[in-house]
Structure formats: C-alpha cells, structure tokens
Design a protein around this motif. Sequence first.
Motif, PDB file in Angstrom:
ATOM      1  N   ALA A  55       0.810  -1.212   0.000  1.00 39.61           N
ATOM      2  CA  ALA A  55       0.000   0.000   0.000  1.00 39.61           C
ATOM      3  C   ALA A  55       0.848   1.268   0.000  1.00 39.61           C
ATOM      4  O   ALA A  55       0.308   2.372  -0.128  1.00 39.61           O
ATOM      5  CB  ALA A  55      -0.918   0.005   1.220  1.00 39.61           C
ATOM      6  N   GLY A  56       2.163   1.113   0.154  1.00 36.82           N
ATOM      7  CA  GLY A  56       3.038   2.281   0.160  1.00 36.82           C
ATOM      8  C   GLY A  56       2.835   3.172   1.367  1.00 36.82           C
ATOM      9  O   GLY A  56       2.812   4.401   1.254  1.00 36.82           O
ATOM     10  N   VAL A  57       2.701   2.558   2.542  1.00 40.25           N
ATOM     11  CA  VAL A  57       2.435   3.303   3.777  1.00 40.25           C
ATOM     12  C   VAL A  57       3.523   3.020   4.809  1.00 40.25           C
ATOM     13  O   VAL A  57       3.914   1.866   5.018  1.00 40.25           O
ATOM     14  CB  VAL A  57       1.062   2.914   4.371  1.00 40.25           C
ATOM     15  CG1 VAL A  57       0.858   3.555   5.747  1.00 40.25           C
ATOM     16  CG2 VAL A  57      -0.061   3.303   3.426  1.00 40.25           C
ATOM     17  N   VAL A  58       4.021   4.089   5.446  1.00 39.65           N
ATOM     18  CA  VAL A  58       4.922   3.983   6.597  1.00 39.65           C
ATOM     19  C   VAL A  58       4.121   4.406   7.820  1.00 39.65           C
ATOM     20  O   VAL A  58       3.426   5.431   7.783  1.00 39.65           O
ATOM     21  CB  VAL A  58       6.162   4.880   6.435  1.00 39.65           C
ATOM     22  CG1 VAL A  58       7.083   4.750   7.650  1.00 39.65           C
ATOM     23  CG2 VAL A  58       6.918   4.541   5.156  1.00 39.65           C
ATOM     24  N   TYR A  59       4.208   3.635   8.905  1.00 44.92           N
ATOM     25  CA  TYR A  59       3.340   3.925  10.043  1.00 44.92           C
ATOM     26  C   TYR A  59       4.025   3.618  11.384  1.00 44.92           C
ATOM     27  O   TYR A  59       4.992   2.863  11.442  1.00 44.92           O
ATOM     28  CB  TYR A  59       2.042   3.136   9.950  1.00 44.92           C
ATOM     29  CG  TYR A  59       2.218   1.628  10.013  1.00 44.92           C
ATOM     30  CD1 TYR A  59       2.261   0.959  11.234  1.00 44.92           C
ATOM     31  CD2 TYR A  59       2.320   0.861   8.850  1.00 44.92           C
ATOM     32  CE1 TYR A  59       2.413  -0.426  11.301  1.00 44.92           C
ATOM     33  CE2 TYR A  59       2.469  -0.515   8.904  1.00 44.92           C
ATOM     34  CZ  TYR A  59       2.521  -1.143  10.138  1.00 44.92           C
ATOM     35  OH  TYR A  59       2.670  -2.508  10.203  1.00 44.92           O
ATOM     36  N   ARG A  99       7.114   0.907  -3.069  1.00 48.22           N
ATOM     37  CA  ARG A  99       7.647  -0.022  -2.080  1.00 48.22           C
ATOM     38  C   ARG A  99       9.056   0.365  -1.631  1.00 48.22           C
ATOM     39  O   ARG A  99       9.358   0.374  -0.435  1.00 48.22           O
ATOM     40  CB  ARG A  99       7.651  -1.437  -2.653  1.00 48.22           C
ATOM     41  CG  ARG A  99       8.227  -2.500  -1.712  1.00 48.22           C
ATOM     42  CD  ARG A  99       8.355  -3.831  -2.435  1.00 48.22           C
ATOM     43  NE  ARG A  99       7.052  -4.384  -2.759  1.00 48.22           N
ATOM     44  CZ  ARG A  99       6.447  -5.298  -2.019  1.00 48.22           C
ATOM     45  NH1 ARG A  99       7.019  -5.763  -0.922  1.00 48.22           N
ATOM     46  NH2 ARG A  99       5.275  -5.776  -2.372  1.00 48.22           N
ATOM     47  N   ASP A 100       9.929   0.686  -2.581  1.00 43.82           N
ATOM     48  CA  ASP A 100      11.325   1.004  -2.240  1.00 43.82           C
ATOM     49  C   ASP A 100      11.414   2.257  -1.382  1.00 43.82           C
ATOM     50  O   ASP A 100      12.190   2.313  -0.422  1.00 43.82           O
ATOM     51  CB  ASP A 100      12.152   1.184  -3.518  1.00 43.82           C
ATOM     52  CG  ASP A 100      12.327  -0.128  -4.272  1.00 43.82           C
ATOM     53  OD1 ASP A 100      12.149  -1.193  -3.641  1.00 43.82           O
ATOM     54  OD2 ASP A 100      12.626  -0.079  -5.480  1.00 43.82           O
ATOM     55  N   LYS A 101      10.627   3.260  -1.740  1.00 46.83           N
ATOM     56  CA  LYS A 101      10.648   4.507  -0.962  1.00 46.83           C
ATOM     57  C   LYS A 101      10.134   4.271   0.458  1.00 46.83           C
ATOM     58  O   LYS A 101      10.690   4.795   1.426  1.00 46.83           O
ATOM     59  CB  LYS A 101       9.791   5.556  -1.658  1.00 46.83           C
ATOM     60  CG  LYS A 101       9.743   6.902  -0.952  1.00 46.83           C
ATOM     61  CD  LYS A 101      11.083   7.609  -0.978  1.00 46.83           C
ATOM     62  CE  LYS A 101      11.355   8.175  -2.360  1.00 46.83           C
ATOM     63  NZ  LYS A 101      12.604   8.971  -2.395  1.00 46.83           N
ATOM     64  N   ALA A 102       9.092   3.454   0.595  1.00 46.47           N
ATOM     65  CA  ALA A 102       8.554   3.158   1.926  1.00 46.47           C
ATOM     66  C   ALA A 102       9.599   2.471   2.790  1.00 46.47           C
ATOM     67  O   ALA A 102       9.783   2.820   3.968  1.00 46.47           O
ATOM     68  CB  ALA A 102       7.304   2.300   1.806  1.00 46.47           C
ATOM     69  N   GLU A 103      10.306   1.489   2.215  1.00 47.46           N
ATOM     70  CA  GLU A 103      11.336   0.781   2.979  1.00 47.46           C
ATOM     71  C   GLU A 103      12.502   1.701   3.323  1.00 47.46           C
ATOM     72  O   GLU A 103      13.081   1.606   4.411  1.00 47.46           O
ATOM     73  CB  GLU A 103      11.824  -0.435   2.188  1.00 47.46           C
ATOM     74  CG  GLU A 103      10.804  -1.558   2.091  1.00 47.46           C
ATOM     75  CD  GLU A 103      10.424  -2.120   3.444  1.00 47.46           C
ATOM     76  OE1 GLU A 103      11.297  -2.179   4.344  1.00 47.46           O
ATOM     77  OE2 GLU A 103       9.244  -2.485   3.628  1.00 47.46           O
TER      78      GLU A 103
END
Length: 401
Positions: A82-86, A133-137
């Motif tokens: 989902a491309g979410v950082v939480y 995905r890569d940016k979220a990680e």
Amino acid sequence: MVDSYLIEIRLFGKAKSETRELIYQTSRDYNIRISRPVPHITLVGGFGTNDEARLIRDFESVSREYEFVRYVIEGIDTFPNAGVVYLDVQPSPELVAYRKELRDRLQGYCSLCQYDKKEPFEFHSTVAMHLNRDKAEEIKRSINHDKRYGHRMLRATLLKNGKILSEYDFCLERMLNRENVLSKQVLSETFEKCASEQKSQQVFITSDLHLGHANIIKYCNRPFKDVYDMNRALVYNWNSTVRKDDIVYFLGDLSYDRNSYTDSWLRKLNGKITFIKGNHDESNSIELLDHMIIEFDGFKFYLTHDPTNVPSSWDGWVIHGHVHNNSHDYDIQRKYPYINYDKKTVNVSVELTKYRPMKLSTIVKQMKEEKQISKKVKPEKRTENILIRIAKLVASKLKLL
C-alpha cells in the motif's frame, strides 16, 4: 458527491505533537506533499451510508459500553503493497473488541472497505503514504524513532468528508457535537475528569469469573480459545480496570477448581476485595460473606450471589451474579438481564459486562437513564406492545404465523 465517513482515535499530548513533527520531518526529507497532519488511529473507514442518523446512534451506543480502553504506540513499520509507513499500535483486548463491535454494528447498512473486515486488524498511525515499495522501505530504515506512548482512549471521533461530525468522550461519558469537540473548555473538563478518576478511589462490582473452568466456555459461549486464554483475559481485564486501592465487591464463583485455588487467584487480582460466597468458593485468606447491604449515590443495594436468595421483604435494588444469561429457559433470560428496572435487579455475571468489573457509578448512571426513558413511555403503549409480543409468541407456538 457521496459522503464519506471515518471513525478514528485522535492522539493527544506528547504523542500528538511528536508524531506530527515526525510527519513534517519525513515530508521535508523526502519531498512528500502533505496538508496539515492530524495524528490518528483509524478504526473503521472510510465508508459510505444512506443512514447518517443511525450511524451516529450506533456509534454512541457501542462507545457507551466501554470505559478503560488502552493502547501502546511503539515502533516503525510499513505496508509495502500500500506504500504506507506507520507507527505500530499495540491494542489492548478492549480496543480490539471496541473496533470489532463498531464494524459489526455498521456493516449491515454501511459500505465498509475490505481491510475493515480483515482479521486480525492492523492498528497503526500513518506517517507517510502514497509511496512506492522502495521509498517506503527507505523511509522506514532512515527514521530514528524510539518513542513509546502508553495511552488511554479519551475520545473516539466520527468524521464526515474529513470534518468532525461528532465525538464520544469516554471520560465525560457523553456525545459531543462539533462545537463542543473544538471547545478548549470542554477539553479541559475531559482532562480534569480523567485526572480526578485516576486519583480517586473507585468502587467496582463483578461476579462469576469461573477461572479454571474449561466447560464454562462452551456452556456460556464465552469468546475464548481455551481455559488458559480465558484465565489470562479475565485477570488482565480485572487488573487493567481495577487499581490496588480501589474497592471491589465480588459476588461469588471466582474459580471452579480445587478449594485452595480461590486463594491463589485472589493473590493475582488488584483491589480491596469484599467477597460474597458463591456455589464454588472456599478460602483461608478472606472472609466469605453470605450477602451484604450497601448504600451508594442515594440507592440501597442488596449484594448476593443468587438472586433467588433475597428476602421477600427487601424493597431496594439487588445486584447479583449466578445467572449467566445462557439459560435455554426464555423466562429466566428475560427475568435477569443486565438491568431489570421493573424488578430492580442488576446482573453482573461477566458475560453481561464484557468480562470485566463494572464501576458502580456507571451502573447507577445507567439505572437513572433507564428511569428517565421509562417515564416518557405511556403506560397504555407499553401494555399494548407487551400484548402484541405475547400474541405473536403464542401464535408462533401454534404455528399460525
């Protein structure tokens, strides 16, 4: 335009300010466009409905059943797909139950999302979204956030198209309209009430835990995997609700095992406990009373395990256990609900109180509210409804309907 609704918990205090700063810092470092962030934990939504009035009623009705709902915020993670950082939220069993009950109540007439129906639900507070995905990680690895916030849920918020429609205040125990939600004076009252409760000695009452009784899960349809799960949950619910100096009236059947087991369970439980003897209790460490009469907020209460043991001359209220409300006899179920205003009885067997001790002040408040409702109902209308119900029952028995 179709209206969109959302139910969430908004963060307060240090958790709010530090989470908001983390969101701003992340957006600056990674050139993420954001509007003014409101740190929160989504419970249900977004969703649509054609019955806003019912939504508000159900939101209030479910919220009124809960008092001490806690959670912990700690750690960073991602929903890569989902491309979410939480920030990770560790819910208490009460928060899990509250969210599930809201969802179950609404799903009959609200268009819920698929992730609202997913179990186990993943509680979280979003830091950044709409990422690949890569940016979220990458963001997850770079964030240095070692904070831990332990919170009690003060309010739950119902939004409509991104704006506050109403809130339920768990400290003030009432619904707030948008004007009251935004009022600093009302918020101050919330904090004062919460602080006062934490300082003052509270009075609780409960009955029929049946710790160690495996078959009670089946007999009473208790929501536990096995007896070990039940024991852990009941002890946790007790100790997360009752503090060491609070008063607890326990109305019998603490455990269902060897005689010495009652004492070993008592050592695990918070509070100054007054113990009314049930059917399965023996103790060498605490006096077991047959019954007790107390006065609270202008009411006299007869505390007993079995409601059939109350003297016929008693004209006050009765608080009891023993009847687990699982009987196949409809008359027994109807006679001993949680509160029976006509019979002046309160059944605090744990199946009727969400498996936790109840504040006596909450019970009295509910009794008073029911009294006000009953005054508004015309006697002839009530009689008519009863007669209709009896007629339908008889007809169904005769298979005429």
